[in-house]
Design an enzyme around this catalytic site. Structure first.
Site, PDB file in Angstrom:
ATOM      1  N   GLU A   1      31.700  -8.344 -12.642  1.00 54.03           N
ATOM      2  CA  GLU A   1      30.765  -7.877 -13.729  1.00 54.03           C
ATOM      3  C   GLU A   1      31.124  -6.442 -13.527  1.00 54.03           C
ATOM      4  O   GLU A   1      31.975  -5.821 -12.905  1.00 54.03           O
ATOM      5  CB  GLU A   1      29.547  -8.192 -13.221  1.00 54.03           C
ATOM      6  CG  GLU A   1      29.260  -9.644 -13.605  1.00 54.03           C
ATOM      7  CD  GLU A   1      27.725  -9.984 -13.182  1.00 54.03           C
ATOM      8  OE1 GLU A   1      26.861  -8.998 -12.731  1.00 54.03           O
ATOM      9  OE2 GLU A   1      27.413 -11.017 -13.444  1.00 54.03           O
TER      10      GLU A   1
ATOM     11  N   HIS B   1      20.068  -3.319 -20.189  1.00 46.01           N
ATOM     12  CA  HIS B   1      21.363  -4.178 -20.202  1.00 46.01           C
ATOM     13  C   HIS B   1      22.083  -3.744 -21.499  1.00 46.01           C
ATOM     14  O   HIS B   1      21.500  -3.809 -22.492  1.00 46.01           O
ATOM     15  CB  HIS B   1      20.978  -5.503 -19.980  1.00 46.01           C
ATOM     16  CG  HIS B   1      22.095  -6.485 -19.519  1.00 46.01           C
ATOM     17  ND1 HIS B   1      23.000  -6.642 -20.466  1.00 46.01           N
ATOM     18  CD2 HIS B   1      22.342  -7.103 -18.577  1.00 46.01           C
ATOM     19  CE1 HIS B   1      24.122  -7.540 -19.967  1.00 46.01           C
ATOM     20  NE2 HIS B   1      23.340  -7.768 -18.646  1.00 46.01           N
TER      21      HIS B   1
ATOM     22  N   ARG C   1      27.032  -0.348 -15.423  1.00 47.86           N
ATOM     23  CA  ARG C   1      25.976  -0.750 -16.664  1.00 47.86           C
ATOM     24  C   ARG C   1      25.608   0.470 -17.447  1.00 47.86           C
ATOM     25  O   ARG C   1      25.591   0.580 -18.776  1.00 47.86           O
ATOM     26  CB  ARG C   1      24.946  -1.319 -16.096  1.00 47.86           C
ATOM     27  CG  ARG C   1      23.953  -2.408 -17.086  1.00 47.86           C
ATOM     28  CD  ARG C   1      23.074  -3.405 -16.297  1.00 47.86           C
ATOM     29  NE  ARG C   1      24.055  -4.585 -15.936  1.00 47.86           N
ATOM     30  CZ  ARG C   1      23.505  -5.623 -15.128  1.00 47.86           C
ATOM     31  NH1 ARG C   1      22.155  -5.342 -14.952  1.00 47.86           N
ATOM     32  NH2 ARG C   1      24.285  -6.552 -14.799  1.00 47.86           N
TER      33      ARG C   1
ATOM     34  N   HIS D   1      15.972  -4.066 -18.640  1.00 49.31           N
ATOM     35  CA  HIS D   1      16.350  -4.907 -18.001  1.00 49.31           C
ATOM     36  C   HIS D   1      15.568  -5.083 -16.630  1.00 49.31           C
ATOM     37  O   HIS D   1      15.471  -6.297 -16.201  1.00 49.31           O
ATOM     38  CB  HIS D   1      18.003  -5.049 -17.962  1.00 49.31           C
ATOM     39  CG  HIS D   1      18.564  -6.294 -17.392  1.00 49.31           C
ATOM     40  ND1 HIS D   1      18.195  -7.411 -17.620  1.00 49.31           N
ATOM     41  CD2 HIS D   1      19.396  -6.370 -16.135  1.00 49.31           C
ATOM     42  CE1 HIS D   1      19.012  -8.287 -16.946  1.00 49.31           C
ATOM     43  NE2 HIS D   1      19.656  -7.630 -16.096  1.00 49.31           N
TER      44      HIS D   1
ATOM     45  N   ARG E   1      21.366   0.230 -10.703  1.00 48.94           N
ATOM     46  CA  ARG E   1      21.831  -0.792  -9.871  1.00 48.94           C
ATOM     47  C   ARG E   1      23.276  -1.420 -10.188  1.00 48.94           C
ATOM     48  O   ARG E   1      23.401  -1.616 -11.513  1.00 48.94           O
ATOM     49  CB  ARG E   1      20.575  -2.014 -10.207  1.00 48.94           C
ATOM     50  CG  ARG E   1      20.947  -3.100  -9.554  1.00 48.94           C
ATOM     51  CD  ARG E   1      19.954  -4.255  -9.753  1.00 48.94           C
ATOM     52  NE  ARG E   1      20.047  -4.489 -11.247  1.00 48.94           N
ATOM     53  CZ  ARG E   1      20.285  -5.715 -11.668  1.00 48.94           C
ATOM     54  NH1 ARG E   1      20.851  -6.571 -10.737  1.00 48.94           N
ATOM     55  NH2 ARG E   1      20.251  -5.716 -12.828  1.00 48.94           N
TER      56      ARG E   1
HETATM   57  C1  SIN Z   1      24.095 -10.272 -16.156  1.00 47.24           C
HETATM   58  O1  SIN Z   1      24.256 -11.592 -15.945  1.00 47.24           O
HETATM   59  O2  SIN Z   1      24.779  -9.679 -16.846  1.00 47.24           O
HETATM   60  C2  SIN Z   1      22.751  -9.882 -15.441  1.00 47.24           C
HETATM   61  C3  SIN Z   1      23.222  -9.798 -13.994  1.00 47.24           C
HETATM   62  C4  SIN Z   1      22.524  -8.602 -13.452  1.00 47.24           C
HETATM   63  O3  SIN Z   1      21.302  -8.184 -14.108  1.00 47.24           O
HETATM   64  O4  SIN Z   1      22.712  -8.166 -12.094  1.00 47.24           O
END
Ligand code: SIN
Length: 563
Positions: free
Chosen positions: A126, A246, A295, A356, A391
């Site tokens: 991610e 997000h 992010r 988010h 985060r």
């Molecule tokens: C996501 O699945 O993108 C959210 C994961 C997160 O907020 O850590």
């Protein structure tokens, strides 16, 4: 009871325990299970049903250095980079070193993660992670599986649980030490209406505050109740200005309000591209990791492109996954998109950023202790220092797990004696006037306009004015001989909590005159390391206004002067 508290009836019933855990996500249920296993009489209080919190909605997974060649040190590096100079390194080190075993214990508790053909835990990537280190379950239903396993374990252990219960305020003894919580239970028979759970240790695990904004990935229960309770009890909160938006939330229209469907980062981790209406991959060249940048950078990249193009959203293109991969790897997202008339197998998904995650919260030390003796916090409600200004994706389930275990160990070691809550003052000066439930939309719109993904001194000043007007109105109504005073009830208590956390968030955001992590000030576009590498710690002053002070460094000072 010290501090101020919500206007509410006197508790009509009470039960006693060693520990009361408020909240039933990964943090709350882990803390409760570990406390009970240590022989402590533990009560779990939760706002809706046991599995109704944010954990259930987590898609991507849980980050931990579990893969071959990965190390806690590399996980630490990625977390520090995402945190934009504001992580408390000791807290991050605790997270990444204790994380892998905490995940293994979660598996022993009953959670099933997806595995590879050779039987190892399958790991994805991610944003911000330089390696595949995100364990997932049911494809994109990680939170639901963790929640299922923990709820089942709580039922097997026959823990005392009270559902449909909104926590109101902290109870304290004559010395100002924690003595339990007051709460309101909605129609549970045995415990009904306002009551008290008396206990010398209270663990706040109430989740986030996404509902302060109009559009959020958070469920309706995320109204900042734990942060508001802690503030009223005199606790310190920190880093509240860092709200993570997000980047890829399914766009359902500019006016769509409340909880919005998430499109996990893991979709980008598996190779989906962000494109504009002309099909241009606009993240290329903005960061070495392009769509997998941390992010905040992706959210800013999308917002910037939306402004440049005058568009309401961008697109996430993963048509190249094909139907089989969509069905197997991302069944939840596929179903959510299709239920809104979008088929990601044949068309790009419209996406836009939405609120988010609260990177800040109630300030704790590495044992989860807050500045109020006997009051602990873990999970999204807490600010351990792990997340800094932003985060790292999928660190939150891990943080909930690791720090909940540490809290249980601390309580089990301390085993504080039960004490009697002090008589609650009925002095009008100690009661927080309630807001009418109708004020909810005004708060959410004020926050979205003034303190959303893009902020400036002007937008924040306008937001502060709007919020202070609501605050003054509630006080005036409460003083006006009772006729206009708002009747206590769940909606009024929730909206009063929303106002308090919004006022504190805006006060911190005004004070942080720089752009850092997920706090983006258009009027101060640069990071100011000389002044900004400090935490903003806020408490409520005697006149009920937020009082902001700065820490000396990016490391948190001890929560108790004696430590
Ligand atoms: C996501 O699945 O993108 C959210 C994961 C997160 O907020 O850590």
């Amino acid at each position: 009871m010290t501090g101020i508290r919500l206007t509410a009836p006197v508790p009509g019933w009470a039960i006693d325990a060693d520990v009361v855990v408020v909240g039933s996500g990964v943090a709350g249920l882990t803390a409760a299970l570990r406390c009970a296993a240590a022989g402590l009489d533990t009560v779990v209080v939760t706002k809706a049903r046991l599995d109704d919190g944010s954990t259930r909605w987590a898609q991507g997974g849980i980050a931990a250095a579990l893969g071959e060649g990965d190390t806690p040190e590399q996980h630490l590096d990625d977390t520090l980079v995402a945190g934009a100079g504001l992580c408390d390194e000791a807290a991050v080190r605790t997270l990444v070193t204790e994380g892998p075993d905490a995940v293994r214990r979660l598996i022993t508790t009953g959670a099933h993660f997806d595995t590879t053909d050779s039987g190892d835990i399958a790991l994805t990537r991610e944003g911000g992670h330089h390696r595949r280190r995100i364990a997932h379950a049911g494809g994109d239903a990680t939170g639901a599986e963790i929640s299922r396993a923990l709820v089942e374990a709580v039922r097997e252990a026959a823990l005392h649980t009270i559902e449909n219960a909104l926590v109101l305020d902290l109870l304290t003894d004559a010395e100002g030490r924690t003595a339990g919580v007051s709460l309101h239970v909605m129609g549970e028979g045995q415990h009904d209406g306002v009551g008290a759970v008396r206990a010398p240790s209270v663990v706040l695990a109430t989740g986030g505050m996404g509902q302060v904004f109009s559009a959020t990935t958070n469920p309706p229960v995320s109204t900042g109740d734990g942060v508001a309770l802690a503030l009223r009890a005199g606790a310190e909160v920190s880093d509240l200005e860092f709200v993570q938006f997000h980047p890829t939330v399914l766009f359902l229209g500019a006016d769509s309000e409340g909880q919005q469907p998430l499109v996990s980062e893991a979709v980008r981790g598996e190779g989906a591209h962000l494109v504009d209406a002309d099909g241009v991959r606009f993240m290329l060249g903005q960061h070495e990791l392009a769509e997998l940048a941390p992010r905040d950078i992706v959210a800013k990249g999308i917002t910037r492109r939306m402004h440049e193009k005058g568009a309401e959203h961008m697109y996430l293109d993963a048509r190249h996954f094909g139907a089989a991969m969509w069905e197997q790897r991302f069944p939840t997202i596929l179903a959510a998109c299709r239920s809104h008339g979008i088929d990601p197998v044949t068309e790009p998904i419209p996406v836009a950023p939405a609120a988010h995650y609260a990177s800040g919260g109630v300030r704790t030390d590495l044992r989860g202790r807050t500045t109020v003796p006997g009051l602990y916090a873990c999970g999204e409600v807490a600010c351990t220092g792990v997340h800094g200004a932003n985060r790292l994706a999928s660190n939150s389930l891990l943080e909930g797990l690791v720090f909940a275990e540490r809290i249980a160990a601390d309580i089990a070691e301390a085993r504080p004696p039960r004490t009697e809550p002090a008589e609650a003052s009925r002095d009008a000066d100690d009661l927080v006037p309630l807001l009418a439930p109708e004020a909810r939309t005004a708060i959410q719109r004020t926050m979205t306009r003034g303190a959303g993904v893009l902020r400036s001194a002007d937008s924040l000043a306008t937001a502060a004015e709007g919020l202070e007007a609501l605050h003054r109105e509630a006080a005036a109504d409460a003083e006006a001989d009772g006729a206009k005073a708002v009747v206590p009830g769940v909606d009024a208590w929730e909206v009063t909590n929303l106002l308090l956390v919004s006022r504190v968030l805006v006060a911190a955001a005004r004070d942080r005159e720089e752009t850092r992590g997920c706090h983006w000030r258009e009027d101060r576009p640069d990071r100011d390391d000389a002044h900004g590498r400090r935490h903003l710690v806020v408490r409520i002053g005697p006149d009920r206004t937020p009082v902001v002070h700065r820490t000396e460094t990016a490391a948190f000072p001890p929560v108790r002067p004696s430590d």
